[in-house]
Design an enzyme around this catalytic site. Structure first.
Site: not given
Ligand SMILES: CC(C)(COP(=O)(O)OP(=O)(O)OC[C@H]1O[C@@H](n2cnc3c(N)ncnc32)[C@H](O)[C@@H]1OP(=O)(O)O)[C@@H](O)C(=O)NCCC(=O)NCCSC(=O)/C(=C/c1ccccc1)CC(=O)O
Length: 256
Positions: A110, A130
């Site tokens: 976004e 999301e």
């Molecule tokens: C991106 C991924 C698919 C990558 O997967 P991969 O297996 O390659 O890597 P991971 O092991 O998963 O990640 C490494 C490490 O990073 C941490 N990580 C990654 N993304 C996040 C995150 N968003 N929050 C916290 N931590 C994160 C992960 O936990 C690992 O840490 P470790 O275990 O090594 O300590 C995969 O990472 C993935 O799917 N990530 C999540 C993506 C996601 O769902 N994003 C949407 C979030 S909600 C949002 O953005 C909103 C925005 C908003 C809306 C309105 C107003 C304000 C904001 C909605 C909301 O907030 O409600």
């Protein structure tokens, strides 16, 4: 620092700097971004910004879901006092380039959609995931994505949370360029420096005409852009631009 700012040759380089958490947005990053965008908008030395993420894995994966604090007040109070978070601070007439160096997911995509140019590395992935975490693409994603690419593909992304690759993003026009990861920063710099060497008021007027014109009937947009042309007609920079052309030298623009 969760977000880094470097200024060079009239370009602000803004780097989300939490690669260990895929450059997701924790409260400190959000606060840093608010200050940085205010500086970019008001500092007359800055003409264009580049937004990217540290490392080669992620641009930004949206809200840091592990550090998101529980709300301390009702949504109505927050909404009516502060409005929407993050994106309003990116609202400015100076252009912002998103250099998408990996995952652009949720709020990360976004933010990229709120930029004016989007370029990506070949390993980038794009998604509004999301729905998979029981939230909503509430930073304009539901409104902007279907306007930025073919609606059927945008709806598939929004409803399934499926991601698309950099090549698909290029095919659908979500990004303008895809390069090898090692070439992304240089490409961003070259676009930024081209923009920074153009007349700053003309660049900002071009963005204003294009952005505001999108929501106007064509005839209104045409009249508005003609008025903006007239505003620029009287600038010192226009005189300098025309003079430099005649003298076969590079213009020296001052934003005046
Ligand atoms: C991106 C991924 C698919 C990558 O997967 P991969 O297996 O390659 O890597 P991971 O092991 O998963 O990640 C490494 C490490 O990073 C941490 N990580 C990654 N993304 C996040 C995150 N968003 N929050 C916290 N931590 C994160 C992960 O936990 C690992 O840490 P470790 O275990 O090594 O300590 C995969 O990472 C993935 O799917 N990530 C999540 C993506 C996601 O769902 N994003 C949407 C979030 S909600 C949002 O953005 C909103 C925005 C908003 C809306 C309105 C107003 C304000 C904001 C909605 C909301 O907030 O409600």
């Amino acid at each position: 620092m969760p977000v880094m700012l470097e200024i060079s040759n009239h370009v602000a380089y803004v780097t989300l700097n939490r690669p260990e958490a895929m450059n997701s947005l924790d409260p400190e990053s959000t606060a840093d971004l608010t200050e940085i965008w205010a500086r970019v908008r008001t500092d007359p030395d800055i003409r264009v910004a580049v937004l990217t993420g540290a490392g080669e894995k992620a641009f930004c994966t949206g809200t840091d879901m592990k550090k998101a604090p529980p709300p301390t007040e009702c949504m109505a109070a927050t909404y009516l006092r502060d409005g929407q978070p993050i994106l309003p601070h990116m609202k400015m007439w100076k252009p912002i380039i998103a250099a998408i160096n990996g995952y652009a997911v949720g709020g990360g995509l976004e933010m990229a959609l709120a930029c004016d140019l989007r370029i990506a590395s070949s390993n980038a992935k794009f998604g509004l995931t999301e729905v998979k975490v029981a939230s909503l693409a509430g930073l304009n994603g539901t409104q902007v994505l279907p306007r930025a690419m073919p609606q059927a593909v945008a709806m598939k992304m929004l409803l399934t949370g499926e991601m698309i690759s950099a090549d698909e993003a290029l095919r659908y026009g979500l990004v303008s360029d895809v390069v090898e990861p090692s070439g992304l920063a240089d490409l961003a710099k070259s676009y930024a420096e081209k923009i920074a060497s153009a007349a700053p008021l003309s660049v900002q007027a071009a963005k204003q005409a294009a952005v505001l014109g999108q929501d106007m009937p064509l005839e209104h947009g045409i009249l508005f852009s003609h008025l903006l042309w007239g505003v620029l007609r009287d600038t010192e920079d226009r005189k300098e631009g025309f003079k430099a052309f005649g003298e076969r030298r590079a213009p020296e623009f001052r934003g005046a």
